[in-house]
Design a protein around this motif. Structure first.
Motif, PDB file in Angstrom:
ATOM      1  N   UNK A  99      -1.516 -35.046  -7.200  1.00 38.31           N
ATOM      2  CA  UNK A  99      -2.327 -36.110  -7.768  1.00 38.31           C
ATOM      3  C   UNK A  99      -3.225 -35.568  -8.875  1.00 38.31           C
ATOM      4  N   UNK A 100      -3.814 -36.480  -9.631  1.00 34.96           N
ATOM      5  CA  UNK A 100      -4.734 -36.111 -10.709  1.00 34.96           C
ATOM      6  C   UNK A 100      -5.934 -37.032 -10.634  1.00 34.96           C
ATOM      7  N   UNK A 101      -7.134 -36.477 -10.850  1.00 32.12           N
ATOM      8  CA  UNK A 101      -8.352 -37.286 -10.867  1.00 32.12           C
ATOM      9  C   UNK A 101      -8.606 -37.760 -12.293  1.00 32.12           C
ATOM     10  N   UNK A 102      -8.792 -39.066 -12.455  1.00 35.83           N
ATOM     11  CA  UNK A 102      -9.020 -39.609 -13.794  1.00 35.83           C
ATOM     12  C   UNK A 102     -10.169 -40.614 -13.769  1.00 35.83           C
ATOM     13  N   UNK A 159      -9.021 -40.963 -19.006  1.00 35.69           N
ATOM     14  CA  UNK A 159      -9.126 -39.569 -19.407  1.00 35.69           C
ATOM     15  C   UNK A 159      -9.324 -38.732 -18.161  1.00 35.69           C
ATOM     16  N   UNK A 160      -8.955 -37.468 -18.258  1.00 35.68           N
ATOM     17  CA  UNK A 160      -9.225 -36.525 -17.187  1.00 35.68           C
ATOM     18  C   UNK A 160     -10.574 -35.876 -17.419  1.00 35.68           C
ATOM     19  N   UNK A 161     -11.205 -35.447 -16.342  1.00 36.79           N
ATOM     20  CA  UNK A 161     -12.487 -34.765 -16.470  1.00 36.79           C
ATOM     21  C   UNK A 161     -12.207 -33.296 -16.746  1.00 36.79           C
ATOM     22  N   UNK A 162     -12.281 -32.908 -18.016  1.00 39.50           N
ATOM     23  CA  UNK A 162     -11.991 -31.525 -18.416  1.00 39.50           C
ATOM     24  C   UNK A 162     -13.198 -30.616 -18.280  1.00 39.50           C
ATOM     25  N   UNK A 219       2.484 -45.787 -21.459  1.00 35.94           N
ATOM     26  CA  UNK A 219       3.224 -44.561 -21.753  1.00 35.94           C
ATOM     27  C   UNK A 219       2.397 -43.321 -21.416  1.00 35.94           C
ATOM     28  N   UNK A 220       1.109 -43.350 -21.764  1.00 36.37           N
ATOM     29  CA  UNK A 220       0.239 -42.192 -21.519  1.00 36.37           C
ATOM     30  C   UNK A 220       0.054 -41.946 -20.024  1.00 36.37           C
ATOM     31  N   UNK A 221      -0.074 -43.028 -19.238  1.00 34.06           N
ATOM     32  CA  UNK A 221      -0.210 -42.869 -17.791  1.00 34.06           C
ATOM     33  C   UNK A 221       1.065 -42.292 -17.176  1.00 34.06           C
ATOM     34  N   UNK A 222       2.211 -42.735 -17.682  1.00 36.74           N
ATOM     35  CA  UNK A 222       3.475 -42.197 -17.187  1.00 36.74           C
ATOM     36  C   UNK A 222       3.586 -40.704 -17.512  1.00 36.74           C
ATOM     37  N   UNK A 223       3.173 -40.352 -18.738  1.00 41.39           N
ATOM     38  CA  UNK A 223       3.217 -38.940 -19.138  1.00 41.39           C
ATOM     39  C   UNK A 223       2.278 -38.109 -18.273  1.00 41.39           C
ATOM     40  N   UNK A 224       1.110 -38.663 -17.963  1.00 45.66           N
ATOM     41  CA  UNK A 224       0.149 -37.952 -17.115  1.00 45.66           C
ATOM     42  C   UNK A 224       0.744 -37.658 -15.748  1.00 45.66           C
ATOM     43  N   UNK A 225       1.339 -38.677 -15.112  1.00 45.70           N
ATOM     44  CA  UNK A 225       1.893 -38.457 -13.775  1.00 45.70           C
ATOM     45  C   UNK A 225       3.087 -37.502 -13.821  1.00 45.70           C
ATOM     46  N   UNK A 226       3.856 -37.590 -14.904  1.00 40.72           N
ATOM     47  CA  UNK A 226       4.997 -36.667 -15.035  1.00 40.72           C
ATOM     48  C   UNK A 226       4.510 -35.234 -15.212  1.00 40.72           C
ATOM     49  N   UNK A 227       3.518 -35.028 -16.062  1.00 36.82           N
ATOM     50  CA  UNK A 227       2.988 -33.682 -16.284  1.00 36.82           C
ATOM     51  C   UNK A 227       2.330 -33.133 -15.016  1.00 36.82           C
ATOM     52  N   UNK A 277     -28.886 -46.299 -25.341  1.00 36.74           N
ATOM     53  CA  UNK A 277     -27.664 -45.552 -25.624  1.00 36.74           C
ATOM     54  C   UNK A 277     -26.458 -46.325 -25.108  1.00 36.74           C
ATOM     55  N   UNK A 278     -25.394 -46.302 -25.885  1.00 42.67           N
ATOM     56  CA  UNK A 278     -24.145 -46.910 -25.458  1.00 42.67           C
ATOM     57  C   UNK A 278     -23.142 -45.802 -25.150  1.00 42.67           C
ATOM     58  N   UNK A 279     -22.505 -45.907 -24.003  1.00 46.54           N
ATOM     59  CA  UNK A 279     -21.395 -45.009 -23.683  1.00 46.54           C
ATOM     60  C   UNK A 279     -20.126 -45.760 -24.030  1.00 46.54           C
ATOM     61  N   UNK A 280     -19.395 -45.262 -25.013  1.00 43.23           N
ATOM     62  CA  UNK A 280     -18.251 -46.001 -25.547  1.00 43.23           C
ATOM     63  C   UNK A 280     -16.942 -45.641 -24.863  1.00 43.23           C
ATOM     64  N   UNK A 281     -16.783 -44.390 -24.477  1.00 38.59           N
ATOM     65  CA  UNK A 281     -15.494 -43.920 -23.985  1.00 38.59           C
ATOM     66  C   UNK A 281     -15.638 -43.203 -22.653  1.00 38.59           C
ATOM     67  N   UNK A 282     -14.512 -42.968 -22.003  1.00 38.37           N
ATOM     68  CA  UNK A 282     -14.512 -42.207 -20.752  1.00 38.37           C
ATOM     69  C   UNK A 282     -15.005 -40.789 -21.013  1.00 38.37           C
ATOM     70  N   UNK A 283     -14.643 -40.239 -22.150  1.00 34.04           N
ATOM     71  CA  UNK A 283     -15.103 -38.899 -22.500  1.00 34.04           C
ATOM     72  C   UNK A 283     -16.630 -38.873 -22.624  1.00 34.04           C
ATOM     73  N   UNK A 284     -17.207 -39.920 -23.247  1.00 30.80           N
ATOM     74  CA  UNK A 284     -18.667 -40.032 -23.322  1.00 30.80           C
ATOM     75  C   UNK A 284     -19.270 -40.028 -21.921  1.00 30.80           C
ATOM     76  N   UNK A 285     -18.642 -40.783 -21.021  1.00 32.32           N
ATOM     77  CA  UNK A 285     -19.143 -40.865 -19.649  1.00 32.32           C
ATOM     78  C   UNK A 285     -19.133 -39.508 -18.970  1.00 32.32           C
ATOM     79  N   UNK A 286     -18.032 -38.773 -19.095  1.00 35.95           N
ATOM     80  CA  UNK A 286     -17.936 -37.462 -18.447  1.00 35.95           C
ATOM     81  C   UNK A 286     -18.970 -36.492 -19.020  1.00 35.95           C
TER      82      UNK A 286
END
Length: 293
Positions: free
Chosen positions: A260-263, A289-292, A244-252, A144-153
């Motif tokens: 802080x946020x765990x990613x 990605x965040x762990x939702x 840009x996405x990281x900046x938006x994450x820290x701003x949100x 199996x290949x885990x392609x994305x952070x979402x796959x990992x979570x």
């Protein structure tokens, strides 16, 4: 992700009667007349088929997706299989192997480069960008290949739901192989020094709301907090979209009145330096990605 949502077996479905969708339970379907009806997923309305179940397993009838017909994106029944389902289908989890592929943005960029290097004539090229799939290695039953952070979570959450002996076995095949949690920065450093780390891998940590000030593609970076104060991770965005996405994450995160946020992140090693007796592992981040779950 609940067990029913994670699976492909559906206890009920829909069929059309007098121009309207009507719900029916799998156990109520008459095997002799089911060929007269088409059944549809209760969530996304895609076609499904009825199964009588297996008498040897004493399993009840259920619906499953039709061959070649996938659920719509976001459908509750279209989510990934978990390890319990793989165990049920394959009968074993032996030889389970996890791999990690180059980030999709890198693969796509490579394809674009190949196209751009072709001479400017108008003849058709066979190097067009196509969807990137995962080929199954027949020699490894559960390759199996885990392609994305979402796959990992998703995978980590599935592992956590297993019994302890199996859980420990499966975690040992991920942690220190393709994933270095924020408690394992020392292992990450050791593996880099031993030159056994994969080119692309996953890590995780806490990003502070003030990190947006440092983020830029040239010299900027964000620092991830782990549990080891003697080792720091500095992550450098691969492109403007990630920056840009990281900046938006820290701003949100700041707007939510959190510190802080765990990613989780998909990364590669850029450099390792020593500064004021602290080891700094510089990473290029391709995705986060965040762990939702």
């Amino acid at each position: 992700m609940s067990k029913v949502n994670a699976g492909r077996a559906m206890p009920d479905a829909l069929y059309i009667k007098a121009g309207k969708y009507v719900s029916i339970r799998a156990v109520d379907v008459n095997p002799k007349t089911k060929g007269d009806k088409n059944f549809y997923c209760t969530f996304c309305k895609r076609k499904v088929v009825h199964s009588q179940g297996k008498k040897t397993e004493d399993s009840k009838p259920f619906f499953r997706k039709s061959p070649g017909v996938n659920h719509r994106e976001g459908c509750e029944y279209g989510k990934k299989k978990n390890l319990e389902e793989i165990m049920r289908e394959e009968g074993t989890l032996d030889n389970l192997h996890y791999g990690v592929k180059p980030p999709l943005v890198v693969q796509a960029q490579g394809s674009e480069s190949e196209i751009n290097n072709i001479s400017g004539d108008k003849k058709e090229s066979g190097n067009e960008i196509k969807g990137i799939g995962t080929k199954r290695n027949p020699a490894k039953k559960h390759h199996r290949h885990i392609l994305t952070v979402d796959d990992l979570f998703h995978e980590l959450m599935d592992i956590k739901s297993q019994e302890q002996p199996l859980k420990s076995k499966l975690f040992s095949r991920i942690i220190g192989k393709i994933y270095y949690p924020y408690s394992q920065y020392q292992t990450l450093l050791n593996h880099h020094q031993e030159n056994i780390i994969k080119k692309y891998f996953f890590t995780a940590g806490k990003i502070n709301v003030n990190q947006y000030k440092n983020l830029s593609l040239d010299e900027g970076y964000a620092e991830l907090e782990g549990v080891n104060n003697d080792i720091k991770l500095h992550v450098y965005p691969f492109n403007n979209d990630i920056s840009k996405s990281l900046k938006e994450l820290t701003w949100n995160t700041r707007q939510a009145k959190k510190r802080e946020e765990f990613i989780g992140l998909k990364v590669s090693i850029k450099n390792v330096i020593i500064k004021n007796e602290i080891s700094i592992i510089e990473l290029i981040v391709y995705e986060f990605d965040q762990n939702h779950y």
